[in-house]
Design an enzyme around this catalytic site. Structure first.
Site, PDB file in Angstrom:
ATOM      1  N   ARG A   1     -16.235  37.993 -10.962  1.00 27.41           N
ATOM      2  CA  ARG A   1     -17.579  37.377 -10.981  1.00 27.41           C
ATOM      3  C   ARG A   1     -18.493  38.030  -9.931  1.00 27.41           C
ATOM      4  NH1 ARG A   1     -18.123  31.029 -10.247  1.00 27.41           N
ATOM      5  NH2 ARG A   1     -16.773  31.467  -8.473  1.00 27.41           N
TER       6      ARG A   1
ATOM      7  N   LYS B   1     -17.710  26.156 -15.723  1.00 24.73           N
ATOM      8  CA  LYS B   1     -18.551  24.958 -15.545  1.00 24.73           C
ATOM      9  C   LYS B   1     -20.007  25.354 -15.275  1.00 24.73           C
ATOM     10  CE  LYS B   1     -16.005  23.508 -12.088  1.00 24.73           C
ATOM     11  NZ  LYS B   1     -15.019  24.603 -12.020  1.00 24.73           N
TER      12      LYS B   1
ATOM     13  N   ARG C   1     -18.904  36.233  -4.316  1.00 25.10           N
ATOM     14  CA  ARG C   1     -18.765  35.043  -3.472  1.00 25.10           C
ATOM     15  C   ARG C   1     -17.572  35.244  -2.542  1.00 25.10           C
ATOM     16  NH1 ARG C   1     -19.046  29.593  -7.076  1.00 25.10           N
ATOM     17  NH2 ARG C   1     -17.169  29.080  -5.917  1.00 25.10           N
TER      18      ARG C   1
ATOM     19  N   ARG D   1      -7.478  28.206  -4.227  1.00 25.45           N
ATOM     20  CA  ARG D   1      -8.356  27.279  -4.977  1.00 25.45           C
ATOM     21  C   ARG D   1      -7.636  26.744  -6.210  1.00 25.45           C
ATOM     22  NH1 ARG D   1     -13.337  30.957  -5.935  1.00 25.45           N
ATOM     23  NH2 ARG D   1     -14.182  29.190  -7.097  1.00 25.45           N
TER      24      ARG D   1
ATOM     25  N   ARG E   1     -13.819  15.639  -7.684  1.00 20.98           N
ATOM     26  CA  ARG E   1     -12.756  16.625  -7.635  1.00 20.98           C
ATOM     27  C   ARG E   1     -11.469  16.057  -7.058  1.00 20.98           C
ATOM     28  NH1 ARG E   1     -15.564  21.711  -7.326  1.00 20.98           N
ATOM     29  NH2 ARG E   1     -14.229  23.449  -6.858  1.00 20.98           N
TER      30      ARG E   1
HETATM   31  P1  AP5 Z   1     -18.334  30.125 -13.778  1.00 20.43           P
HETATM   32  O1  AP5 Z   1     -19.131  29.458 -14.841  1.00 20.43           O
HETATM   33  O2  AP5 Z   1     -19.060  30.611 -12.570  1.00 20.43           O
HETATM   34  O3  AP5 Z   1     -17.074  29.204 -13.419  1.00 20.43           O
HETATM   35  P2  AP5 Z   1     -16.995  27.790 -12.687  1.00 20.43           P
HETATM   36  O4  AP5 Z   1     -16.065  26.932 -13.473  1.00 20.43           O
HETATM   37  O5  AP5 Z   1     -18.358  27.242 -12.392  1.00 20.43           O
HETATM   38  O6  AP5 Z   1     -16.255  28.274 -11.377  1.00 20.43           O
HETATM   39  P3  AP5 Z   1     -16.600  28.031  -9.852  1.00 20.43           P
HETATM   40  O7  AP5 Z   1     -15.827  29.073  -9.083  1.00 20.43           O
HETATM   41  O8  AP5 Z   1     -18.061  27.981  -9.569  1.00 20.43           O
HETATM   42  O9  AP5 Z   1     -15.989  26.650  -9.683  1.00 20.43           O
HETATM   43  P4  AP5 Z   1     -15.371  26.034  -8.482  1.00 20.43           P
HETATM   44  O10 AP5 Z   1     -15.111  24.707  -9.054  1.00 20.43           O
HETATM   45  O11 AP5 Z   1     -14.214  26.656  -7.809  1.00 20.43           O
HETATM   46  O12 AP5 Z   1     -16.469  26.275  -7.349  1.00 20.43           O
HETATM   47  P5  AP5 Z   1     -17.559  25.326  -6.704  1.00 20.43           P
HETATM   48  O13 AP5 Z   1     -18.743  26.151  -6.506  1.00 20.43           O
HETATM   49  O14 AP5 Z   1     -17.660  24.038  -7.444  1.00 20.43           O
HETATM   50  O15 AP5 Z   1     -17.536  31.350 -14.446  1.00 20.43           O
HETATM   51  C1  AP5 Z   1     -16.721  32.196 -13.658  1.00 20.43           C
HETATM   52  C2  AP5 Z   1     -16.828  33.637 -14.198  1.00 20.43           C
HETATM   53  O16 AP5 Z   1     -16.276  33.690 -15.516  1.00 20.43           O
HETATM   54  C3  AP5 Z   1     -18.262  34.158 -14.331  1.00 20.43           C
HETATM   55  O17 AP5 Z   1     -18.284  35.518 -13.999  1.00 20.43           O
HETATM   56  C4  AP5 Z   1     -18.611  33.964 -15.822  1.00 20.43           C
HETATM   57  O18 AP5 Z   1     -19.534  34.938 -16.277  1.00 20.43           O
HETATM   58  C5  AP5 Z   1     -17.246  34.136 -16.478  1.00 20.43           C
HETATM   59  N1  AP5 Z   1     -17.058  33.300 -17.655  1.00 20.43           N
HETATM   60  C6  AP5 Z   1     -17.346  31.976 -17.786  1.00 20.43           C
HETATM   61  N2  AP5 Z   1     -16.990  31.530 -18.996  1.00 20.43           N
HETATM   62  C7  AP5 Z   1     -16.446  32.594 -19.654  1.00 20.43           C
HETATM   63  C8  AP5 Z   1     -15.877  32.769 -20.959  1.00 20.43           C
HETATM   64  N3  AP5 Z   1     -15.790  31.763 -21.840  1.00 20.43           N
HETATM   65  N4  AP5 Z   1     -15.404  34.005 -21.307  1.00 20.43           N
HETATM   66  C9  AP5 Z   1     -15.475  35.038 -20.440  1.00 20.43           C
HETATM   67  N5  AP5 Z   1     -16.018  34.935 -19.188  1.00 20.43           N
HETATM   68  C10 AP5 Z   1     -16.485  33.733 -18.802  1.00 20.43           C
HETATM   69  O19 AP5 Z   1     -16.863  24.965  -5.308  1.00 20.43           O
HETATM   70  C11 AP5 Z   1     -16.720  25.907  -4.274  1.00 20.43           C
HETATM   71  C12 AP5 Z   1     -16.101  25.222  -3.058  1.00 20.43           C
HETATM   72  O20 AP5 Z   1     -16.974  24.164  -2.587  1.00 20.43           O
HETATM   73  C13 AP5 Z   1     -14.753  24.535  -3.291  1.00 20.43           C
HETATM   74  O21 AP5 Z   1     -13.665  25.425  -3.199  1.00 20.43           O
HETATM   75  C14 AP5 Z   1     -14.769  23.476  -2.159  1.00 20.43           C
HETATM   76  O22 AP5 Z   1     -14.453  24.052  -0.919  1.00 20.43           O
HETATM   77  C15 AP5 Z   1     -16.221  23.045  -2.136  1.00 20.43           C
HETATM   78  N6  AP5 Z   1     -16.482  21.882  -3.040  1.00 20.43           N
HETATM   79  C16 AP5 Z   1     -17.302  21.869  -4.128  1.00 20.43           C
HETATM   80  N7  AP5 Z   1     -17.278  20.661  -4.716  1.00 20.43           N
HETATM   81  C17 AP5 Z   1     -16.432  19.882  -3.983  1.00 20.43           C
HETATM   82  C18 AP5 Z   1     -15.971  18.557  -4.101  1.00 20.43           C
HETATM   83  N8  AP5 Z   1     -16.386  17.725  -5.103  1.00 20.43           N
HETATM   84  N9  AP5 Z   1     -15.083  18.100  -3.191  1.00 20.43           N
HETATM   85  C19 AP5 Z   1     -14.654  18.884  -2.170  1.00 20.43           C
HETATM   86  N10 AP5 Z   1     -15.041  20.172  -2.012  1.00 20.43           N
HETATM   87  C20 AP5 Z   1     -15.926  20.667  -2.902  1.00 20.43           C
END
Ligand code: AP5
Length: 217
Positions: free
Chosen positions: A126, A13, A159, A170, A87
């Site tokens: 990552r 994402k 992270r 997660r 989410r």
């Molecule tokens: P990346 O693009 O970073 O993946 P992502 O989908 O953004 O993953 P996140 O870990 O950031 O998502 P998340 O939803 O768990 O975390 P968030 O920060 O929202 O890609 C990942 C890796 O893969 C990278 O190294 C990239 O280079 C590689 N990659 C990407 N695409 C690729 C491809 N096609 N091929 C090969 N490699 C690839 O949330 C963190 C925490 O915040 C949550 O756990 C929760 O505690 C809290 N939180 C956030 N939002 C909410 C909400 N709405 N409600 C409640 N709690 C929340």
């Protein structure tokens, strides 16, 4: 345009949002990034969120809804790309209600699909730059110099919630609480599934093609 990028942790994402905002005139609103900024600034919100984030649990709906509806309101006059929000079904309903109150709705939900094994290996590999936020991967997206950011040379970090045991939590949380959000949006047909297990450029191309059909610029 008002777009949501849905998908499990590691689906890509954040990676794709960064590419979309370079091409289209939209704001990137990432709930995870906003929470991490709040933590870094040691705000009350950041302190409340910390324990949940570090253990791979979701931050309570009430906190997130208030935070994200506030951010969305600031971007009302331009488009936005929501990353990590909504989410849970209550978050999706609260978003729909807040938009309906001002005569708006989400234009499109892009659902990035990926299996757990691929997601886990992307997350544990990552690394990101604490300075500019650039994201790398130990295997798939290596920096030019091992361990250093291509843009500012800063030492790359992992992270805290990308450790293997937290990643498993997660992914479990995603299945239990976020997967039902897909069904929420399927009811009105504004969701588009994308195979996010392909290489990054192929996924980006599919996303751009879909956004072009909306007449986005
Ligand atoms: P990346 O693009 O970073 O993946 P992502 O989908 O953004 O993953 P996140 O870990 O950031 O998502 P998340 O939803 O768990 O975390 P968030 O920060 O929202 O890609 C990942 C890796 O893969 C990278 O190294 C990239 O280079 C590689 N990659 C990407 N695409 C690729 C491809 N096609 N091929 C090969 N490699 C690839 O949330 C963190 C925490 O915040 C949550 O756990 C929760 O505690 C809290 N939180 C956030 N939002 C909410 C909400 N709405 N409600 C409640 N709690 C929340």
């Amino acid at each position: 345009m008002r777009i949501i990028l849905l998908g499990p942790p590691g689906a890509g994402k954040g990676t794709h949002c960064k590419r979309v905002i370079q091409k289209y005139d939209v704001h990137h609103l990432s709930s995870g990034d906003i929470l991490r900024q709040q933590r870094a600034s040691r705000t009350e919100l950041g302190k409340k969120a910390q324990t949940y984030m570090d253990s791979g649990q979701l931050v309570p709906d009430k906190i997130i809804i208030e935070m994200m509806v506030g951010e969305i309101t600031k971007c009302r006059n331009s488009g936005y790309l929501l990353d990590g929000f909504p989410r849970t079904v209550p978050q999706a309903q609260a978003l729909a209600d807040a938009l309906a109150a001002v005569g708006e709705r989400i234009d499109l939900v892009l659902n990035l699909k990926i299996d757990d094994q691929t997601a886990a290996s992307r997350l544990t590999g990552r690394r990101s730059c604490p300075g500019c936020g650039a994201v790398y991967h130990l295997e798939n997206l290596k920096p030019k110099v091992n361990g250093a950011c291509d843009h500012d040379g800063a030492e790359l970090v992992q992270r805290p919630d990308d450790r293997r045991e937290i990643v498993a939590n997660r992914l479990r949380t995603y299945r239990e609480l976020t997967a039902p959000v897909v069904d929420f949006y399927k009811k009105d047909g504004r969701i588009y599934d994308i195979d996010a297990g392909r290489n990054v450029d192929e996924v980006t191309k599919t996303i751009f093609e879909k956004l072009d059909t909306l007449g986005a610029s």
